[in-house]
Design a protein around this motif. Structure first.
Motif, short mmCIF file in Angstrom:
data_model
loop_
_atom_site.label_atom_id
_atom_site.label_comp_id
_atom_site.label_asym_id
_atom_site.label_seq_id
_atom_site.Cartn_x
_atom_site.Cartn_y
_atom_site.Cartn_z
N UNK A 106 0.84 -1.19 0.00
CA UNK A 106 0.00 0.00 0.00
C UNK A 106 0.88 1.25 0.00
N UNK A 107 0.36 2.31 -0.59
CA UNK A 107 1.11 3.56 -0.58
C UNK A 107 1.24 4.08 0.85
N UNK A 108 2.39 4.64 1.16
CA UNK A 108 2.66 5.10 2.52
C UNK A 108 1.71 6.22 2.94
N UNK A 109 1.21 6.98 1.96
CA UNK A 109 0.32 8.08 2.28
C UNK A 109 -0.96 7.65 2.96
N UNK A 110 -1.45 6.46 2.65
CA UNK A 110 -2.69 5.99 3.27
C UNK A 110 -2.53 5.87 4.78
N UNK A 111 -1.39 5.41 5.22
CA UNK A 111 -1.17 5.22 6.65
C UNK A 111 -1.08 6.54 7.42
N UNK A 112 -0.86 7.64 6.72
CA UNK A 112 -0.75 8.94 7.38
C UNK A 112 -2.10 9.62 7.54
N UNK A 113 -3.13 9.06 6.93
CA UNK A 113 -4.47 9.64 7.00
C UNK A 113 -5.13 9.37 8.35
N UNK A 114 -6.17 10.12 8.64
CA UNK A 114 -6.98 9.80 9.82
C UNK A 114 -7.70 8.48 9.57
N UNK A 115 -8.17 7.86 10.63
CA UNK A 115 -8.88 6.58 10.49
C UNK A 115 -10.14 6.74 9.65
N UNK A 116 -10.84 7.87 9.80
CA UNK A 116 -12.06 8.08 9.05
C UNK A 116 -11.77 8.22 7.55
N UNK A 117 -10.65 8.81 7.22
CA UNK A 117 -10.26 8.92 5.81
C UNK A 117 -9.76 7.59 5.26
#
Length: 224
Positions: free
Chosen positions: A16-27
């Motif tokens: 998975x792209x690293x950016x996804x892990x930096x999002x809030x849980x709701x995002x």
């Protein structure tokens, strides 16, 4: 089990792209739909498609274990940087798998509520671990406790990094979630959450038989 057919041009094993892990849980919760959980076992790798998630976001969420900034031996992993696995035990017998997201010290987590085996071979391996007679095939992993049993996920995997392939458990890219028909609905079994109980912070794939609980109205999720 048509997950393999929906992968498009994504190469098997793409993290998975690293950016996804930096999002809030709701995002992150709707974006995790269609992505793959990979479990490496002594019997071989098992791949499943995520079909249902729940968001638990921040210290203000009364449904979260970390509500009010609660830091205990159990919740400490929620305060890790995004990409960490949070595995806990409920009712003294069922494990639940969560994906920690967001920044360090901001306790965000997405509960993986249901997964679908990608192939018959994956389902067969999961059935060995799940044990017991099933009323229907989807009972294999149509719930957080069921999927953890079928994937042999327990607290020994708590705190491992899900963004690092090759370990016992990680996440890979599947199909693009923006192309999926997603339902948003209230979370399950959190009557203690007050005004947060009815918020539509659960997401699942419409008409997917592996989803644990369907909402009566099934309102469509709209990307912002």
């Amino acid at each position: 089990m048509n997950g393999e057919q929906e992968r498009g041009d994504i190469k098997r094993g793409t993290p998975l792209t690293s950016g996804l892990y930096r999002l809030s849980a709701l995002e992150a919760a709707p974006l995790l739909l269609g992505q793959h959980v990979v479990r490496r076992t002594g019997d071989g790798e098992i791949r499943c498609r995520i079909v249902e998630t729940e968001s638990y976001g921040g210290i203000e969420d009364k449904g979260s274990h970390a509500y009010g900034g609660r830091r205990t031996a159990r919740t400490e992993v929620m305060f890790s940087a995004g990409g960490t696995a949070y595995v806990y035990l409920i009712y003294g017998m069922y494990h639940c798998l969560n994906v920690v997201t967001g920044e360090q010290d901001d306790p965000q987590a997405v509960l993986i509520r249901a997964v679908e085996p990608l192939t018959d071979a994956d389902a067969a391996r999961m059935a060995l671990y799940r044990g017991g007679a099933l009323k229907k095939p989807t009972g294999l992993s149509s719930g957080p406790g069921k999927l953890c049993r079928a994937l042999r996920i327990d607290k020994s995997l708590n705190g491992i990094r899900l963004n690092q392939t090759g370990g016992p458990l990680w996440l890979e890219q599947g199909c693009a979630p923006q192309k999926l028909d997603i339902v948003e609905a209230p979370r399950i079994n959190i009557p203690y959450a007050g005004e947060y109980e009815k918020l539509p912070w659960r997401f699942y794939l419409r008409n997917n038989p592996w989803v644990s609980v369907r909402d009566r109205q099934e309102p469509a999720f709209r990307w912002k």
